[in-house]
Design a protein around this motif. Sequence first.
Motif, PDB file in Angstrom:
ATOM      1  N   GLU A  44       0.985  -0.962  -0.021  1.00 31.62           N
ATOM      2  CA  GLU A  44       0.025   0.046   0.044  1.00 31.62           C
ATOM      3  C   GLU A  44       0.935   0.999  -0.280  1.00 31.62           C
ATOM      4  OE1 GLU A  44      -2.515  -0.872   3.498  1.00 31.62           O
ATOM      5  OE2 GLU A  44      -3.624  -2.136   2.529  1.00 31.62           O
TER       6      GLU A  44
ATOM      7  N   GLU B 252       2.347   1.593  -3.612  1.00 28.65           N
ATOM      8  CA  GLU B 252       1.618   2.385  -4.622  1.00 28.65           C
ATOM      9  C   GLU B 252       1.218   3.802  -4.429  1.00 28.65           C
ATOM     10  OE1 GLU B 252      -2.621   0.975  -6.413  1.00 28.65           O
ATOM     11  OE2 GLU B 252      -2.649   0.280  -4.182  1.00 28.65           O
ATOM     12  N   ASP B 253       1.068   3.875  -3.154  1.00 31.22           N
ATOM     13  CA  ASP B 253       0.658   5.704  -2.901  1.00 31.22           C
ATOM     14  C   ASP B 253       2.314   6.252  -3.859  1.00 31.22           C
ATOM     15  OD1 ASP B 253      -1.163   5.124  -1.519  1.00 31.22           O
ATOM     16  OD2 ASP B 253      -1.038   5.571   0.310  1.00 31.22           O
ATOM     17  N   SER B 254       3.217   5.785  -3.085  1.00 36.51           N
ATOM     18  CA  SER B 254       4.060   6.190  -2.892  1.00 36.51           C
ATOM     19  C   SER B 254       5.164   6.364  -5.108  1.00 36.51           C
ATOM     20  CB  SER B 254       6.692   5.802  -3.240  1.00 36.51           C
ATOM     21  OG  SER B 254       7.050   6.284  -3.288  1.00 36.51           O
TER      22      SER B 254
ATOM     23  N   LEU C 290       3.776   3.462 -13.133  1.00 40.84           N
ATOM     24  CA  LEU C 290       2.777   2.983 -11.697  1.00 40.84           C
ATOM     25  C   LEU C 290       1.907   1.301 -11.509  1.00 40.84           C
ATOM     26  CD1 LEU C 290       1.705   3.409  -9.245  1.00 40.84           C
ATOM     27  CD2 LEU C 290      -0.729   3.794 -10.389  1.00 40.84           C
ATOM     28  N   LYS C 291       1.439   0.899 -12.872  1.00 40.75           N
ATOM     29  CA  LYS C 291       1.168  -0.653 -13.085  1.00 40.75           C
ATOM     30  C   LYS C 291       2.447  -1.842 -12.679  1.00 40.75           C
ATOM     31  CE  LYS C 291      -1.831  -3.207 -15.455  1.00 40.75           C
ATOM     32  NZ  LYS C 291      -1.482  -4.115 -17.054  1.00 40.75           N
TER      33      LYS C 291
ATOM     34  N   PRO D 133       1.094   6.141 -15.854  1.00 37.06           N
ATOM     35  CA  PRO D 133       0.111   5.157 -15.270  1.00 37.06           C
ATOM     36  C   PRO D 133       0.946   3.944 -15.988  1.00 37.06           C
ATOM     37  CG  PRO D 133      -1.360   6.299 -16.458  1.00 37.06           C
ATOM     38  CD  PRO D 133      -0.206   7.277 -16.715  1.00 37.06           C
TER      39      PRO D 133
ATOM     40  N   ALA E  94       2.908  10.371 -11.742  1.00 35.51           N
ATOM     41  CA  ALA E  94       1.611  10.451 -11.375  1.00 35.51           C
ATOM     42  C   ALA E  94       1.016  10.697 -13.245  1.00 35.51           C
ATOM     43  CB  ALA E  94       1.199  11.750 -10.962  1.00 35.51           C
TER      44      ALA E  94
ATOM     45  N   LYS F 101       2.084   6.684  -7.146  1.00 31.55           N
ATOM     46  CA  LYS F 101       1.359   7.422  -7.753  1.00 31.55           C
ATOM     47  C   LYS F 101       1.628   8.719  -7.600  1.00 31.55           C
ATOM     48  CE  LYS F 101      -2.843   4.736  -6.712  1.00 31.55           C
ATOM     49  NZ  LYS F 101      -3.968   4.553  -5.287  1.00 31.55           N
ATOM     50  N   HIS F 102       2.550   9.656  -7.007  1.00 36.43           N
ATOM     51  CA  HIS F 102       2.932   9.865  -6.635  1.00 36.43           C
ATOM     52  C   HIS F 102       4.544  10.372  -7.783  1.00 36.43           C
ATOM     53  CE1 HIS F 102       0.799  11.605  -3.733  1.00 36.43           C
ATOM     54  NE2 HIS F 102       0.745  10.732  -2.839  1.00 36.43           N
TER      55      HIS F 102
END
Length: 191
Positions: A158, A161-163, A175-176, A172, A169, A165-166
């Motif tokens: 978790e 994922e937050d890190s 990120l995935k 995407p 940004a 996402k920033h």
Amino acid sequence: MKDVVEIRWHGRGGQGAKTASLLLADSAFSTGMYVQGFPEYGPERMGAPITAYNRISKERVRVHSNIYEPEFVVVVDETLLSSVDVTKGLQEKGAIVINTAKSPEEIKPLLKGYKGRVFTCDARKISEECLGKNFPNTPMLGAIVKVSGVIDETQFVESMEDSFKHKFATKPEVLKGNMEALVRSMKEVKE
């Protein structure tokens, strides 16, 4: 120091060992732990051996030096096994995690008699399949969290994922891919 987990990272300039150590520190901090994440600099250049460190504890960390007797070692580049003493000071109660397609049994003879636990993770394969390029730091980050148990895996995922996402940004797909590589390495690391 009681209840402090110390991790030493070995990699080459440009492979992300320093970034992975800082991401691990950020993730542990976000769960309420005290952390240190720092590189050791010399005449670094792209491809030169580098070292980075983590200290993670539930209590304030008052030591501010390099780590000489880590509980865990992460080797981001298997070729370092022939040129750097990656097991120097490594506690036998801990473990070493190496980025390689080889099995732990194949790697053990290269570790100068180290008798502790040996884990391998094919971070190159994972990153190429998840990200389309060889970025071994994200899979090795997942592998060391799995092996060390330094952070609860669910909280770690978790937090990352937050890190990400920033950080990604505007990308995407990156990120995935990073999240897939992280989770997959936690499942595929072998002892």
